[in-house]
Design a protein around this motif. Structure first.
Motif, short mmCIF file in Angstrom:
data_model
loop_
_atom_site.label_atom_id
_atom_site.label_comp_id
_atom_site.label_asym_id
_atom_site.label_seq_id
_atom_site.Cartn_x
_atom_site.Cartn_y
_atom_site.Cartn_z
N UNK A 129 0.84 -1.15 0.08
CA UNK A 129 0.12 0.11 0.02
C UNK A 129 0.86 0.95 0.15
N UNK A 130 1.78 1.53 -1.12
CA UNK A 130 2.65 2.72 -1.11
C UNK A 130 2.40 3.69 -1.76
N UNK A 131 1.22 3.42 -2.68
CA UNK A 131 0.57 4.65 -3.63
C UNK A 131 -0.23 5.34 -2.83
N UNK A 132 0.13 6.65 -3.13
CA UNK A 132 -0.89 7.80 -2.12
C UNK A 132 -2.40 7.60 -2.77
N UNK A 133 -2.65 7.13 -3.94
CA UNK A 133 -3.93 7.03 -4.39
C UNK A 133 -4.75 5.94 -3.61
N UNK A 134 -3.97 5.12 -3.39
CA UNK A 134 -4.50 3.75 -2.30
C UNK A 134 -4.95 4.22 -1.12
N UNK A 135 -3.84 4.84 -0.69
CA UNK A 135 -3.82 5.17 0.96
C UNK A 135 -4.96 6.39 1.02
N UNK B 66 -8.44 4.84 1.56
CA UNK B 66 -8.87 3.98 2.90
C UNK B 66 -10.01 4.48 3.62
N UNK B 67 -10.90 3.51 3.75
CA UNK B 67 -12.06 3.68 4.53
C UNK B 67 -11.65 3.81 6.07
N UNK B 68 -12.50 4.17 6.98
CA UNK B 68 -12.42 4.06 8.35
C UNK B 68 -12.30 2.43 8.58
N UNK C 134 -4.39 7.44 15.08
CA UNK C 134 -4.10 8.77 14.79
C UNK C 134 -3.09 9.01 13.57
N UNK C 135 -2.11 8.14 13.67
CA UNK C 135 -1.09 8.14 12.44
C UNK C 135 -1.80 7.58 11.08
N UNK C 136 -2.66 6.67 11.38
CA UNK C 136 -3.06 6.14 10.18
C UNK C 136 -4.18 7.37 9.41
N UNK C 137 -4.82 7.82 10.28
CA UNK C 137 -5.73 8.89 9.95
C UNK C 137 -4.87 10.30 9.15
N UNK C 138 -3.57 10.35 9.91
CA UNK C 138 -2.81 11.32 9.22
C UNK C 138 -2.29 11.09 7.79
N UNK C 139 -1.97 9.88 7.87
CA UNK C 139 -1.54 9.32 6.44
C UNK C 139 -2.59 9.62 5.41
N UNK C 140 -3.90 9.11 5.79
CA UNK C 140 -4.87 9.08 5.00
C UNK C 140 -5.03 10.60 4.23
N UNK C 141 -5.00 11.49 5.42
CA UNK C 141 -5.49 13.04 5.24
C UNK C 141 -4.25 13.71 4.20
N UNK D 294 -2.60 12.05 2.09
CA UNK D 294 -2.67 11.34 0.94
C UNK D 294 -3.70 11.93 0.01
N UNK D 295 -4.79 12.36 0.83
CA UNK D 295 -5.88 12.96 0.23
C UNK D 295 -5.58 14.40 -0.28
N UNK D 296 -4.99 14.78 0.61
CA UNK D 296 -4.32 16.42 0.04
C UNK D 296 -3.57 16.40 -1.26
N UNK D 297 -2.79 15.14 -1.24
CA UNK D 297 -1.73 15.31 -2.22
C UNK D 297 -2.75 14.81 -3.48
N UNK D 298 -3.56 13.89 -3.50
CA UNK D 298 -4.28 13.40 -4.56
C UNK D 298 -5.30 14.42 -5.11
N UNK D 299 -6.20 15.14 -4.38
CA UNK D 299 -7.34 16.01 -4.38
C UNK D 299 -6.84 17.57 -4.91
N UNK D 300 -5.82 18.07 -4.13
CA UNK D 300 -5.63 19.42 -4.31
C UNK D 300 -3.87 19.52 -4.79
N UNK D 301 -3.15 18.47 -4.86
CA UNK D 301 -1.93 18.45 -5.48
C UNK D 301 -1.06 19.08 -4.26
N UNK D 302 -1.15 18.82 -3.11
CA UNK D 302 -0.26 19.54 -1.99
C UNK D 302 0.71 18.49 -1.73
N UNK D 303 1.97 18.97 -1.83
CA UNK D 303 2.98 18.05 -1.39
C UNK D 303 2.62 17.43 -0.02
N UNK D 304 3.23 16.27 0.23
CA UNK D 304 3.31 15.64 1.64
C UNK D 304 3.72 16.51 2.73
#
Length: 135
Positions: free
Chosen positions: A26-32, A35-37, A53-60, A62-72
């Motif tokens: 699960x190394x691709x930010x699209x897959x991450x 991730x559902x709850x 907490x860390x898992x939700x941060x990683x998902x957030x 990844x969502x910022x990267x995917x949707x808004x193209x914000x760097x990690x």
């Protein structure tokens, strides 16, 4: 950005989550970002060292990267400023973001290494508004 770079940016306190994601391919930010709850709870069940907490941060991030193209690193900065979702980003203003980032930098006594200008903040908020309104 390739998938290994996405996980490599994570600080050492994410080592257990990073190891789990690499082990389970699960190394691709699209897959991450997808991730559902329930998926996050399953990860936590399989690997007790992974924190919710860390898992939700990683998902957030990844969502910022995917949707808004914000760097990690920039997305991680947003999380530290209290912006954890597209909705919360859309409800803020570029002025508020600039103030929060400045406050964070002053409290940490560190200047962030990201090149975040007011124009960039404006673009992020505009894009978040577009996404949030389309949901």
């Amino acid at each position: 950005m390739n998938s290994s770079t996405f996980l490599d940016f994570l600080p050492t306190n994410f080592r257990h989550e990073k190891a789990f994601f690499i082990q389970n391919n699960l190394t691709n930010f699209d897959k991450l970002s997808n991730l559902s709850d329930l998926d996050i709870n399953e990860v936590q069940r399989k690997s007790a060292l992974c924190t919710l907490n860390n898992l939700k941060k990683i998902r957030a991030i990844a969502i910022f990267k995917k949707e808004i193209d914000i760097s990690p690193p920039e997305a991680y900065l947003l999380l530290h400023c209290g912006i954890a979702s597209i909705k919360s980003l859309s409800l803020t203003t570029p002025y508020e973001l600039e103030r929060k980032i400045g406050r964070l930098e002053r409290s940490l006594r560190v200047k962030t290494e990201t090149q975040i200008t007011f124009a960039v903040l404006k673009k992020w908020v505009k894009r978040a508004n577009q996404i949030y309104k389309s949901i």
